[in-house]
Design a protein around this motif. Sequence first.
Motif, PDB file in Angstrom:
ATOM      1  N   VAL A  70       9.358  -0.508  -5.554  1.00 52.34           N
ATOM      2  CA  VAL A  70      10.392   0.195  -4.788  1.00 52.34           C
ATOM      3  C   VAL A  70      10.711   1.512  -5.483  1.00 52.34           C
ATOM      4  O   VAL A  70      10.463   1.681  -6.682  1.00 52.34           O
ATOM      5  CB  VAL A  70      11.680  -0.655  -4.654  1.00 52.34           C
ATOM      6  N   TYR A  71      11.258   2.455  -4.717  1.00 53.19           N
ATOM      7  CA  TYR A  71      11.596   3.775  -5.260  1.00 53.19           C
ATOM      8  C   TYR A  71      12.966   3.697  -5.946  1.00 53.19           C
ATOM      9  O   TYR A  71      13.806   2.879  -5.564  1.00 53.19           O
ATOM     10  CB  TYR A  71      11.606   4.802  -4.130  1.00 53.19           C
ATOM     11  N   PRO A  72      13.178   4.523  -6.979  1.00 56.69           N
ATOM     12  CA  PRO A  72      12.299   5.600  -7.494  1.00 56.69           C
ATOM     13  C   PRO A  72      11.278   5.139  -8.532  1.00 56.69           C
ATOM     14  O   PRO A  72      10.442   5.918  -8.967  1.00 56.69           O
ATOM     15  CB  PRO A  72      13.283   6.570  -8.119  1.00 56.69           C
ATOM     16  N   ALA A  73      11.311   3.843  -8.934  1.00 58.21           N
ATOM     17  CA  ALA A  73      10.405   3.376  -9.982  1.00 58.21           C
ATOM     18  C   ALA A  73       8.935   3.514  -9.555  1.00 58.21           C
ATOM     19  O   ALA A  73       8.066   3.853 -10.367  1.00 58.21           O
ATOM     20  CB  ALA A  73      10.721   1.921 -10.323  1.00 58.21           C
ATOM     21  N   LEU A  74       8.663   3.269  -8.266  1.00 54.21           N
ATOM     22  CA  LEU A  74       7.289   3.360  -7.777  1.00 54.21           C
ATOM     23  C   LEU A  74       6.762   4.788  -7.890  1.00 54.21           C
ATOM     24  O   LEU A  74       5.642   5.012  -8.356  1.00 54.21           O
ATOM     25  CB  LEU A  74       7.208   2.873  -6.326  1.00 54.21           C
ATOM     26  N   GLU A  75       7.572   5.748  -7.480  1.00 61.11           N
ATOM     27  CA  GLU A  75       7.126   7.144  -7.538  1.00 61.11           C
ATOM     28  C   GLU A  75       6.860   7.571  -8.975  1.00 61.11           C
ATOM     29  O   GLU A  75       5.876   8.261  -9.260  1.00 61.11           O
ATOM     30  CB  GLU A  75       8.171   8.059  -6.889  1.00 61.11           C
ATOM     31  N   GLU A  76       7.711   7.123  -9.873  1.00 64.73           N
ATOM     32  CA  GLU A  76       7.514   7.462 -11.286  1.00 64.73           C
ATOM     33  C   GLU A  76       6.234   6.815 -11.822  1.00 64.73           C
ATOM     34  O   GLU A  76       5.471   7.431 -12.581  1.00 64.73           O
ATOM     35  CB  GLU A  76       8.748   6.986 -12.072  1.00 64.73           C
ATOM     36  N   LEU A  77       5.954   5.579 -11.385  1.00 62.66           N
ATOM     37  CA  LEU A  77       4.717   4.894 -11.800  1.00 62.66           C
ATOM     38  C   LEU A  77       3.485   5.615 -11.266  1.00 62.66           C
ATOM     39  O   LEU A  77       2.512   5.827 -12.009  1.00 62.66           O
ATOM     40  CB  LEU A  77       4.735   3.447 -11.296  1.00 62.66           C
ATOM     41  N   LEU A  78       3.527   6.018 -10.012  1.00 63.68           N
ATOM     42  CA  LEU A  78       2.393   6.729  -9.418  1.00 63.68           C
ATOM     43  C   LEU A  78       2.091   8.015 -10.180  1.00 63.68           C
ATOM     44  O   LEU A  78       0.927   8.334 -10.470  1.00 63.68           O
ATOM     45  CB  LEU A  78       2.678   7.046  -7.946  1.00 63.68           C
ATOM     46  N   ASN A  79       3.132   8.748 -10.525  1.00 63.48           N
ATOM     47  CA  ASN A  79       2.943  10.015 -11.241  1.00 63.48           C
ATOM     48  C   ASN A  79       2.380   9.785 -12.649  1.00 63.48           C
ATOM     49  O   ASN A  79       1.515  10.548 -13.116  1.00 63.48           O
ATOM     50  CB  ASN A  79       4.256  10.785 -11.314  1.00 63.48           C
ATOM     51  N   ARG A  80       2.842   8.732 -13.319  1.00 60.53           N
ATOM     52  CA  ARG A  80       2.322   8.433 -14.657  1.00 60.53           C
ATOM     53  C   ARG A  80       0.849   8.021 -14.595  1.00 60.53           C
ATOM     54  O   ARG A  80       0.042   8.426 -15.440  1.00 60.53           O
ATOM     55  CB  ARG A  80       3.155   7.312 -15.304  1.00 60.53           C
ATOM     56  N   GLN A  81       0.519   7.234 -13.585  1.00 60.90           N
ATOM     57  CA  GLN A  81      -0.876   6.806 -13.450  1.00 60.90           C
ATOM     58  C   GLN A  81      -1.796   7.991 -13.148  1.00 60.90           C
ATOM     59  O   GLN A  81      -2.890   8.099 -13.721  1.00 60.90           O
ATOM     60  CB  GLN A  81      -0.992   5.747 -12.340  1.00 60.90           C
ATOM     61  N   LEU A  82      -1.342   8.875 -12.250  1.00 59.72           N
ATOM     62  CA  LEU A  82      -2.165  10.045 -11.933  1.00 59.72           C
ATOM     63  C   LEU A  82      -2.357  10.933 -13.159  1.00 59.72           C
ATOM     64  O   LEU A  82      -3.462  11.450 -13.398  1.00 59.72           O
ATOM     65  CB  LEU A  82      -1.530  10.858 -10.807  1.00 59.72           C
TER      66      LEU A  82
END
Length: 397
Positions: A70-82
């Motif tokens: 769920v956001y905002p944790a998901l968005e932060e995870l996506l950015n770290r992975q990228l």
Amino acid sequence: MSFYLLIKGLLSRKVVTALLLLQLAMTLALLLNSILLAQQTHQQLNQPTGLDLNNIVLVQLKPTTASLRVYPALEELLNRQLAAVSALPGVVAAAYSNQSAILQGGNNGNVYLDGEEGRSNQPSVPMYFVSKDFFHVFDSKLLQGELPQQSVSLDNPVQPDVVITQSLARQLFADKPAIGQQLNRGRLAAVISDFYGQRSGTNVMFNSIQVAPPFGVDWGYSILLRTAPGRADAVRQQLVQTLRAVEPNIEIFHIRTLAEQHQRLYRNEYGLAMLLAILSALMLLVTMVSSYSSTYFHALKRQQEIGIKRALGASKNTIFIELLSENWLCTAVGALLGVMLALLLNQALAQVISIPALSGYLPLITIAVLLLCVTVATWYPAAIATRVSPATATKAL
């Protein structure tokens, strides 16, 4: 040799002829449909996808912890992975997406001009929610407009701009100006070159892309990497360790190139084509053996008759052509039955897989192949029959 006598010769051994006709019909039906399926699979595997299949790596994964989905944790995870995978040697570009390309079904929906749904509606168009480097990963060519550069927050009441592929733009707008038009998904910002989206859609090249985070990842999401030529395997070996170092609470479903994804998409058709091809080859072999046996034993039973014909002046060539003609006639009748059986088999296969309809020149070519195989199989026993001496006719007197 008259046609009447050929028919009479075949009817003199009704059971053998009936079994041979059935075998010929089944062989032709299998052969026709296996060739159709093989042709279609070959075309599908070699059709343009608009993608550099060998140099794009797909990672399918999802967080195992509910809080990370769920956001905002998901968005932060996506950015770290990228950020982590982009730093790997050999990676040219990286992006996340709610789904990969070259799929059998997935996230899709209707696309139409706002206020003109009845005229312009296109159903089952794949819907991609991606990061801005998605277009770089796919090496998409910008044909019209400008690509969105900023991801729109899910909390933003304004719909994100839409990017569509060229085939979809032609379907919606023909030759009319497209950029700035309002679609049901948002304002059209750009048109890019085609790429293979979902196999189940109206057209595999129809795609709609929006630069925005995925709405949800309960079913997982994709990370797509464009690698330098020849570096896909080296990058792929580092991905599991790199992604788990960023966040251990993830499940990685698979890592594969889009070339492997493409092969897997058509593996059912490829497997069935191979199975039918093997069965057809075996049936063809059995038919050749049956034709050989039938002609050989028929010639043995007719030795006295052949001897009489030779004594009355029939040449070896006449006897030879007579025996081959009986097999040619039997093959022709069996082939006609086989075409009808092939139509029925084609309709049955069409209920479970995608297969072209039986039409065109293919039946003629297949019949010619079957006729050639039968001729080769019966050539030797027919040649043996021509060696019968006229004296054979007198031995039974």
